[in-house]
Design an enzyme around this catalytic site. Structure first.
Site, short mmCIF file in Angstrom:
data_model
loop_
_atom_site.label_atom_id
_atom_site.label_comp_id
_atom_site.label_asym_id
_atom_site.label_seq_id
_atom_site.Cartn_x
_atom_site.Cartn_y
_atom_site.Cartn_z
N GLU A 95 46.07 81.23 19.38
CA GLU A 95 46.67 82.44 18.79
C GLU A 95 47.58 83.11 19.82
O GLU A 95 47.41 82.93 21.03
CB GLU A 95 45.51 83.36 18.35
CG GLU A 95 45.88 84.70 17.77
CD GLU A 95 46.70 84.67 16.49
OE1 GLU A 95 47.82 84.12 16.52
OE2 GLU A 95 46.25 85.26 15.49
N ASP A 96 48.55 83.87 19.34
CA ASP A 96 49.44 84.60 20.26
C ASP A 96 48.76 85.84 20.83
O ASP A 96 48.77 86.08 22.03
CB ASP A 96 50.77 84.98 19.58
CG ASP A 96 50.59 85.74 18.26
OD1 ASP A 96 49.45 85.88 17.78
OD2 ASP A 96 51.60 86.20 17.71
N ASP A 99 44.33 91.45 18.22
CA ASP A 99 44.48 92.90 18.16
C ASP A 99 43.19 93.47 17.55
O ASP A 99 42.21 93.65 18.26
CB ASP A 99 45.74 93.17 17.32
CG ASP A 99 46.16 94.61 17.28
OD1 ASP A 99 46.06 95.29 18.31
OD2 ASP A 99 46.62 95.07 16.22
N PHE A 148 52.62 97.90 21.93
CA PHE A 148 53.19 96.87 21.07
C PHE A 148 54.16 96.01 21.88
O PHE A 148 55.11 96.52 22.46
CB PHE A 148 53.90 97.49 19.87
CG PHE A 148 54.12 96.49 18.77
CD1 PHE A 148 53.11 96.23 17.85
CD2 PHE A 148 55.31 95.77 18.70
CE1 PHE A 148 53.30 95.27 16.86
CE2 PHE A 148 55.50 94.81 17.72
CZ PHE A 148 54.50 94.57 16.79
N ARG A 161 61.42 87.11 18.74
CA ARG A 161 60.48 86.02 19.06
C ARG A 161 61.06 85.11 20.14
O ARG A 161 60.32 84.44 20.85
CB ARG A 161 60.20 85.18 17.81
CG ARG A 161 59.42 85.91 16.73
CD ARG A 161 58.95 84.90 15.69
NE ARG A 161 58.50 85.52 14.45
CZ ARG A 161 57.27 85.96 14.24
NH1 ARG A 161 56.37 85.89 15.19
NH2 ARG A 161 56.94 86.50 13.07
P1 IMP Z 1 44.70 91.26 14.19
O1 IMP Z 1 44.21 90.67 12.91
O2 IMP Z 1 44.78 92.76 14.13
O3 IMP Z 1 43.97 90.79 15.42
O4 IMP Z 1 46.20 90.87 14.24
C1 IMP Z 1 46.74 89.94 15.03
C2 IMP Z 1 48.17 89.75 14.60
O5 IMP Z 1 48.89 91.00 14.60
C3 IMP Z 1 48.84 88.88 15.62
O6 IMP Z 1 48.73 87.54 15.29
C4 IMP Z 1 50.25 89.40 15.59
O7 IMP Z 1 50.98 88.73 14.60
C5 IMP Z 1 50.15 90.86 15.21
N1 IMP Z 1 50.23 91.74 16.40
C6 IMP Z 1 49.26 92.50 16.91
N2 IMP Z 1 49.67 93.18 18.00
C7 IMP Z 1 50.96 92.82 18.18
C8 IMP Z 1 51.95 93.17 19.17
O8 IMP Z 1 51.74 93.96 20.12
N3 IMP Z 1 53.17 92.58 19.02
C9 IMP Z 1 53.45 91.71 18.01
N4 IMP Z 1 52.56 91.34 17.09
C10 IMP Z 1 51.32 91.90 17.16
MG MG Z 2 50.27 86.24 14.66
#
Ligand code: IMP
Ligand code: MG
Length: 173
Positions: A95-96, A99, A148, A161
């Site tokens: 995963e990137d 959050d 962010f 990206r």
């Molecule tokens: P989660 O389900 O809240 O953990 O969301 C994760 C997804 O939210 C990641 O795969 C990203 O696509 C997006 N995301 C969360 N924080 C950031 C950020 O700081 N920059 C860009 N995308 C983010």
């Molecule tokens: Mg993502």
């Protein structure tokens, strides 16, 4: 082109990727590694990482997006899911950024239902402060503060990206 406030340089990213790949290569020696990239965000990290891993592997992808309906609840939409048979495979989800953890938790449960031999998770960035769902992460590139970030695959409104580094996003026209 410099966007936002540079936070992680190309050099820092490459060094970290080599460290992660070394750990993964050691841990998966003799195993049946299936590396799964979560698109779109992980596309650059995933392609850098798999090229540094020195054990045989196969790859597949999941394409997922999350829509935040309220502060505390996210709805995950899966556009493409694994086509590889994962029984008997040692799956590594890549995963990137984690959050709230909602996306990864959902994908993890779905993969576990298909009974892989093992499942581990690798994320390039981890925003621990924002966690709402506890999800076990085995390999973390960088712990980052609640900001962010964009670049290296991560977007704001599907933009930025292609930046080769990670920046803290500022409103840019
Ligand atoms: P989660 O389900 O809240 O953990 O969301 C994760 C997804 O939210 C990641 O795969 C990203 O696509 C997006 N995301 C969360 N924080 C950031 C950020 O700081 N920059 C860009 N995308 C983010
Ligand atoms: Mg993502």
């Amino acid at each position: 082109m410099v966007v936002g406030t540079p936070f992680l340089t190309v050099e820092q990213i490459q060094k970290k990727n080599r460290e992660l790949a070394d750990m993964i290569s050691a841990d998966y020696r003799g195993k049946n590694l299936l590396a799964v990239g979560i698109l779109k965000g992980a596309f650059i990290f995933f392609s850098d990482l798999v090229r540094l891993i020195r054990v045989p592997l196969t790859i597949d992808f999941i394409i997922a997006s999350s829509y935040l309906k309220a502060e505390t609840s996210g709805e995950i939409k899966v556009h493409y899911h694994l086509r590889e048979d994962i029984s008997g495979k040692d799956v590594l989800l890549v995963e990137d950024i984690v959050d709230t953890g909602i996306t990864l938790n959902y994908l993890r449960e779905r993969i576990l239902n298909a009974q892989p031999r093992s499942l581990k998770i690798c994320t390039f960035l981890n925003k621990k402060e924002r966690r709402e769902v506890d999800v076990p992460i085995d390999y973390v590139g960088f712990e980052i503060p609640n900001k962010f970030v964009v670049g290296y695959g991560l977007d704001y409104d599907n933009k930025y990206r292609n930046l080769p580094y990670i920046s803290i996003f500022k409103n840019i026209a």
